[in-house]
Design an enzyme around this catalytic site. Structure first.
Site, PDB file in Angstrom:
ATOM      1  N   HIS A 181      -7.495  15.470   4.508  1.00  0.00           N
ATOM      2  CA  HIS A 181      -6.901  14.694   5.320  1.00  0.00           C
ATOM      3  C   HIS A 181      -6.393  15.177   6.607  1.00  0.00           C
ATOM      4  O   HIS A 181      -6.565  16.341   6.729  1.00  0.00           O
ATOM      5  CB  HIS A 181      -5.767  14.007   4.671  1.00  0.00           C
ATOM      6  N   ASN A 183      -5.180   2.692  -2.656  1.00  0.00           N
ATOM      7  CA  ASN A 183      -6.077   2.732  -1.780  1.00  0.00           C
ATOM      8  C   ASN A 183      -6.709   1.215  -1.577  1.00  0.00           C
ATOM      9  O   ASN A 183      -7.422   0.783  -2.702  1.00  0.00           O
ATOM     10  CB  ASN A 183      -7.191   3.713  -2.101  1.00  0.00           C
ATOM     11  N   GLY A 185       0.790  -1.493  -0.221  1.00  0.00           N
ATOM     12  CA  GLY A 185      -0.014   0.135  -0.175  1.00  0.00           C
ATOM     13  C   GLY A 185       0.822   1.135   0.181  1.00  0.00           C
ATOM     14  O   GLY A 185       0.317   2.546   0.018  1.00  0.00           O
ATOM     15  N   LYS A 227      -0.549  14.348   7.193  1.00  0.00           N
ATOM     16  CA  LYS A 227      -0.303  13.876   5.613  1.00  0.00           C
ATOM     17  C   LYS A 227       0.682  14.950   5.334  1.00  0.00           C
ATOM     18  O   LYS A 227       0.382  16.171   5.055  1.00  0.00           O
ATOM     19  CB  LYS A 227      -1.722  13.644   5.020  1.00  0.00           C
TER      20      LYS A 227
HETATM   21  P1  NAD Z   1       4.152   6.190   8.842  1.00  0.00           P
HETATM   22  O1  NAD Z   1       5.225   7.210   8.622  1.00  0.00           O
HETATM   23  O2  NAD Z   1       3.167   6.410  10.009  1.00  0.00           O
HETATM   24  O3  NAD Z   1       4.637   4.801   8.854  1.00  0.00           O
HETATM   25  C1  NAD Z   1       5.628   4.321   8.419  1.00  0.00           C
HETATM   26  C2  NAD Z   1       6.600   3.346   8.875  1.00  0.00           C
HETATM   27  O4  NAD Z   1       7.376   2.642   7.794  1.00  0.00           O
HETATM   28  C3  NAD Z   1       7.378   3.896   9.900  1.00  0.00           C
HETATM   29  O5  NAD Z   1       7.235   3.282  11.298  1.00  0.00           O
HETATM   30  C4  NAD Z   1       8.761   3.877   9.315  1.00  0.00           C
HETATM   31  O6  NAD Z   1       9.873   3.711  10.371  1.00  0.00           O
HETATM   32  C5  NAD Z   1       8.732   2.708   8.605  1.00  0.00           C
HETATM   33  N1  NAD Z   1       9.704   2.514   7.398  1.00  0.00           N
HETATM   34  C6  NAD Z   1      10.135   3.530   6.765  1.00  0.00           C
HETATM   35  N2  NAD Z   1      11.160   3.168   5.923  1.00  0.00           N
HETATM   36  C7  NAD Z   1      11.310   1.800   6.104  1.00  0.00           C
HETATM   37  C8  NAD Z   1      11.807   0.593   5.360  1.00  0.00           C
HETATM   38  N3  NAD Z   1      12.751   0.924   4.473  1.00  0.00           N
HETATM   39  N4  NAD Z   1      11.643  -0.711   5.872  1.00  0.00           N
HETATM   40  C9  NAD Z   1      10.741  -0.788   6.818  1.00  0.00           C
HETATM   41  N5  NAD Z   1      10.117   0.136   7.482  1.00  0.00           N
HETATM   42  C10 NAD Z   1      10.134   1.325   7.128  1.00  0.00           C
HETATM   43  O7  NAD Z   1       3.010   6.149   7.522  1.00  0.00           O
HETATM   44  P2  NAD Z   1       1.737   5.485   7.370  1.00  0.00           P
HETATM   45  O8  NAD Z   1       0.606   6.336   7.577  1.00  0.00           O
HETATM   46  O9  NAD Z   1       1.754   4.140   8.098  1.00  0.00           O
HETATM   47  O10 NAD Z   1       1.637   4.997   5.779  1.00  0.00           O
HETATM   48  C11 NAD Z   1       2.562   4.359   5.296  1.00  0.00           C
HETATM   49  C12 NAD Z   1       2.459   4.108   3.856  1.00  0.00           C
HETATM   50  O11 NAD Z   1       1.343   3.737   3.323  1.00  0.00           O
HETATM   51  C13 NAD Z   1       2.494   5.855   3.295  1.00  0.00           C
HETATM   52  O12 NAD Z   1       3.253   5.739   1.848  1.00  0.00           O
HETATM   53  C14 NAD Z   1       0.993   6.157   3.034  1.00  0.00           C
HETATM   54  O13 NAD Z   1       0.935   6.887   1.861  1.00  0.00           O
HETATM   55  C15 NAD Z   1       0.650   4.785   2.477  1.00  0.00           C
HETATM   56  N6  NAD Z   1      -0.810   4.472   2.740  1.00  0.00           N
HETATM   57  C16 NAD Z   1      -1.467   3.814   1.994  1.00  0.00           C
HETATM   58  C17 NAD Z   1      -2.768   3.523   1.927  1.00  0.00           C
HETATM   59  C18 NAD Z   1      -3.484   2.292   1.090  1.00  0.00           C
HETATM   60  O14 NAD Z   1      -4.741   2.150   1.221  1.00  0.00           O
HETATM   61  N7  NAD Z   1      -2.917   1.990   0.106  1.00  0.00           N
HETATM   62  C19 NAD Z   1      -3.712   3.897   3.265  1.00  0.00           C
HETATM   63  C20 NAD Z   1      -2.904   4.599   4.117  1.00  0.00           C
HETATM   64  C21 NAD Z   1      -1.468   4.892   3.904  1.00  0.00           C
END
Ligand code: NAD
Length: 242
Positions: free
Chosen positions: A136, A108, A80, A140
């Site tokens: 949002h 999403n 995601g 974000k």
């Molecule tokens: P966040 O910043 O709260 O969490 C991201 C986590 O990933 C952090 O704990 C960070 O330390 C970790 N991280 C960073 N680089 C890493 C790596 N190389 N290896 C392992 N862990 C790593 O972000 P979030 O709100 O949890 O969102 C994460 C991602 O998901 C974002 O790209 C966001 O846009 C996306 N997202 C997608 C959807 C969807 O439905 N596809 C929904 C919500 C968020």
């Protein structure tokens, strides 16, 4: 592969990881066998715990490296994380096919959002003047959201008509002729409104994500879809509307 999918969650300490892991641990057919975050060796963990699949919600900078690690380790990926270009997706499709494994990458995972985009596409031929407002939480970083951008691209491809031209920033971002307006407000998780109008009438399609748990059914559907699949599945649409 056993009946139960052995899953490693990548990005476990993040907002998505913290919200989804408790629910994943009690989801039938899923066993969470590993949790990794920044600094951990994802490939090593996949091999050590003999994972079938990785759920990845990390950061755009980690998007390509993590997807490649998943492929190289022979696991399936349900991803995601945002930040993939069309070229990236083509590359990962080829690499997954060569490795004989499957990935699903979706911007999403909310079923309601998948439906909103389809309903909005269906309305465009009848109501071609349309604009988007997305809201949002203040944490974000990107604006507009990748999802709103994608909705706009799809509406443009379906025949949306550009609105009055204006260089004024208050008219929102022009995405292929569809205006997208972004709000960042405390207390709102994620909302997308698609406003249609024609002389004498208006139609509003709106989706609210109240909690990150809304992504769970789509992620579980994704885990089912990649099981035994070879190559890349782009988004949830082909899974929900085969
Ligand atoms: P966040 O910043 O709260 O969490 C991201 C986590 O990933 C952090 O704990 C960070 O330390 C970790 N991280 C960073 N680089 C890493 C790596 N190389 N290896 C392992 N862990 C790593 O972000 P979030 O709100 O949890 O969102 C994460 C991602 O998901 C974002 O790209 C966001 O846009 C996306 N997202 C997608 C959807 C969807 O439905 N596809 C929904 C919500 C968020």
């Amino acid at each position: 592969m056993s009946e139960t999918t052995r899953v490693v969650f990548s990005g476990a300490q993040g907002r998505m990881g913290q919200a989804l892991l408790p629910a994943l641990r009690t989801s039938p057919g899923v066993e969470v066998v590993g949790e990794v975050d920044q600094g951990d060796d994802l490939g090593q963990v996949i091999r050590d715990v003999r994972a079938d699949a990785v759920i990845d919600f990390t950061a755009p900078a980690a998007a390509m490296p993590n997807a490649r690690t998943i492929i190289e380790a022979g696991a399936q990926g349900v991803i995601g994380t945002t930040g993939y270009s069309v070229d990236d997706l083509d590359t990962l499709d080829a690499e997954a096919r060569a490795a004989g494994t499957g990935l699903l990458i979706a911007a999403n995972f909310s079923l309601g959002m998948v439906l909103l985009q389809r309903f909005a596409e269906a309305a465009v031929p009848y109501l071609p003047r349309v604009e988007i407002i997305e809201t949002h939480h203040e944490g974000k970083v990107d604006a507009p959201s990748g999802t709103a951008q994608r909705t706009a691209e799809r509406l443009a491809a379906a025949g949306a008509e550009p609105g009055p031209a204006s260089g004024d920033a208050a008219r929102g971002l022009d995405v292929d002729g569809v205006r997208v307006h972004s709000l960042r407000l405390t207390g709102i998780e994620a909302r997308q409104e698609v406003h249609f109008a024609a002389p004498g009438e208006a139609l509003l399609l709106r989706h609210d994500a109240h909690s990150r748990l809304c992504y769970l059914p789509g992620i579980l559907a994704g885990l089912d879809a990649v099981r035994g699949h070879v190559g890349l599945i782009r988004g949830l649409d082909p899974v929900l509307f085969p």
